[in-house]
Write an enzyme that holds these catalytic residues in place. Structure first.
Site, PDB file in Angstrom:
ATOM      1  CG  LEU A  16      72.744 -41.059   5.419  1.00 45.71           C
ATOM      2  CD1 LEU A  16      74.219 -41.271   5.120  1.00 45.71           C
ATOM      3  CD2 LEU A  16      72.505 -39.651   5.925  1.00 45.71           C
ATOM      4  CE  LYS A  66      67.042 -53.593   1.786  1.00 44.04           C
ATOM      5  NZ  LYS A  66      68.511 -53.735   1.685  1.00 44.04           N
ATOM      6  CG  ASN A  87      67.535 -52.290  -3.339  1.00 38.95           C
ATOM      7  OD1 ASN A  87      67.279 -52.722  -4.468  1.00 38.95           O
ATOM      8  ND2 ASN A  87      68.621 -51.573  -3.088  1.00 38.95           N
ATOM      9  CG  ASP A 102      70.684 -53.899  -1.407  1.00 36.84           C
ATOM     10  OD1 ASP A 102      71.010 -52.703  -1.383  1.00 36.84           O
ATOM     11  OD2 ASP A 102      69.747 -54.364  -0.733  1.00 36.84           O
ATOM     12  N   GLY A 126      74.630 -62.794   9.206  1.00 42.04           N
ATOM     13  CA  GLY A 126      73.256 -62.355   9.031  1.00 42.04           C
ATOM     14  C   GLY A 126      72.557 -63.185   7.975  1.00 42.04           C
ATOM     15  N   GLY A 129      67.475 -59.785   4.141  1.00 43.61           N
ATOM     16  CA  GLY A 129      67.495 -59.398   2.731  1.00 43.61           C
ATOM     17  C   GLY A 129      68.857 -58.929   2.255  1.00 43.61           C
ATOM     18  N   GLY A 248      79.609 -49.264   5.294  1.00 40.77           N
ATOM     19  CA  GLY A 248      78.524 -49.447   4.346  1.00 40.77           C
ATOM     20  C   GLY A 248      78.168 -48.248   3.494  1.00 40.77           C
TER      21      GLY A 248
END
Length: 290
Positions: A16, A66, A87, A102, A126, A129, A248
């Site tokens: 996006l 990243k 990023n 981030d 997770g 990055g 997110g």
């Protein structure tokens, strides 16, 4: 001369960033175009080198690059160095500087729903990055306890060991996913953050969750970095348990706003960026990351 900006990743159909970054550029009357630069691995050095050209302001970097872009840059700012992930790339007279927005975007998203990380117990799902940035943000905000788990346990262990020097008084630990039940019973979590791609719209994992519903505390905030037109399975399960939820999209826009500030030196038009992102999500889905 029209300036260039873009996002580097592979694949990029989900991104996006071109939508809301172009909206920001247009809102401030900046003569620049923000594009998708889909980059297979063998072309990554070439594409990053092209950012040095005078007409390029820089780029965003998303999965899976990243970490891979770092050796191709001239310098890293401190947060990117600590996170071990970039990023945002800024072109400064032909020299490329790597940044990580981030961390700031994650914290702004938490604050936007009134959650204060200081003193909290957090579970991070997770070990890529995005997870590194989330863990670093929680350490910088002095969370009391941060646990990292991943399907491939050694990656979670490595992430924790690399960030341990920054932990201060925070208890920072890694566990195999098979130990989640025991850990939840002993600790409980105020915050659960999904940094995996499970639940990503348009994939075979779209209807999967990285965490069984019974392990979600009723009073937790569940933050899924995946975003889309519908809540992910994780967020649906969390809502059914009575937990608060956050997808997110706010983090995506907030981290993008920080990137915009770095490229232009101007205050980003947050309202225009958020509106453009939400409108773009109406007909199609997307996954977390720039």
């Amino acid at each position: 001369m029209t300036k260039r900006l873009g996002v580097i990743g592979y694949p990029l159909g989900h991104s996006l960033s071109p939508v809301f970054q172009q909206a920001a550029l247009d809102a401030l009357g900046i003569d620049a175009r923000y594009e998708r630069w889909e980059t297979p691995p063998e072309r990554l050095p070439e594409v990053v080198a092209s950012l040095r050209q005078a007409d390029c302001l820089g780029a965003n970097v998303t999965v899976p690059y990243k970490e891979a872009v770092i050796p191709l840059l001239d310098e890293l700012e401190e947060v990117a160095r600590q996170a071990g992930a970039v990023n945002t790339i800024v072109n400064r007279g032909g020299r490329l500087s790597g940044h990580n927005t981030d961390v700031a975007g994650f914290l702004q998203a938490l604050h936007s729903v009134g959650f204060q990380p200081r003193g909290c117990a957090a579970l991070v799902l997770g070990a890529g990055g995005a997870a590194r940035a989330v863990v670093l943000a929680l350490l910088r905000e002095r969370a009391a306890w941060v646990t990292v788990t991943n399907r491939t346990y050694h990656r979670a262990f490595r992430l924790v060991e690399e960030l341990r020097p920054l932990a201060g008084r925070t208890v920072l630990t890694s566990i195999p996913m098979t130990f989640i039940a025991l850990h939840q019973a002993n600790i409980g979590w105020d915050l659960i953050v999904n940094c995996t791609v499970l639940g990503m719209p348009g994939t075979v994992d779209e209807n999967k969750s990285p965490l069984p519903a019974e392990f979600i505390p009723e009073d937790a905030l569940v933050f899924d970095l995946v975003y889309g037109p519908r809540p992910t399975k994780l967020l649906q399960d969390a809502a059914a348990r009575g937990a608060r939820t956050l997808d997110g999209l706010p983090m995506l826009v907030y981290q993008g706003a920080e990137s915009f500030r770095l490229w232009t030196g101007l205050e980003p038009p947050l309202e225009a960026m958020m509106q453009a992102a939400r409108q773009a999500l109406q007909p199609v889905g997307a996954q977390g990351g720039p």
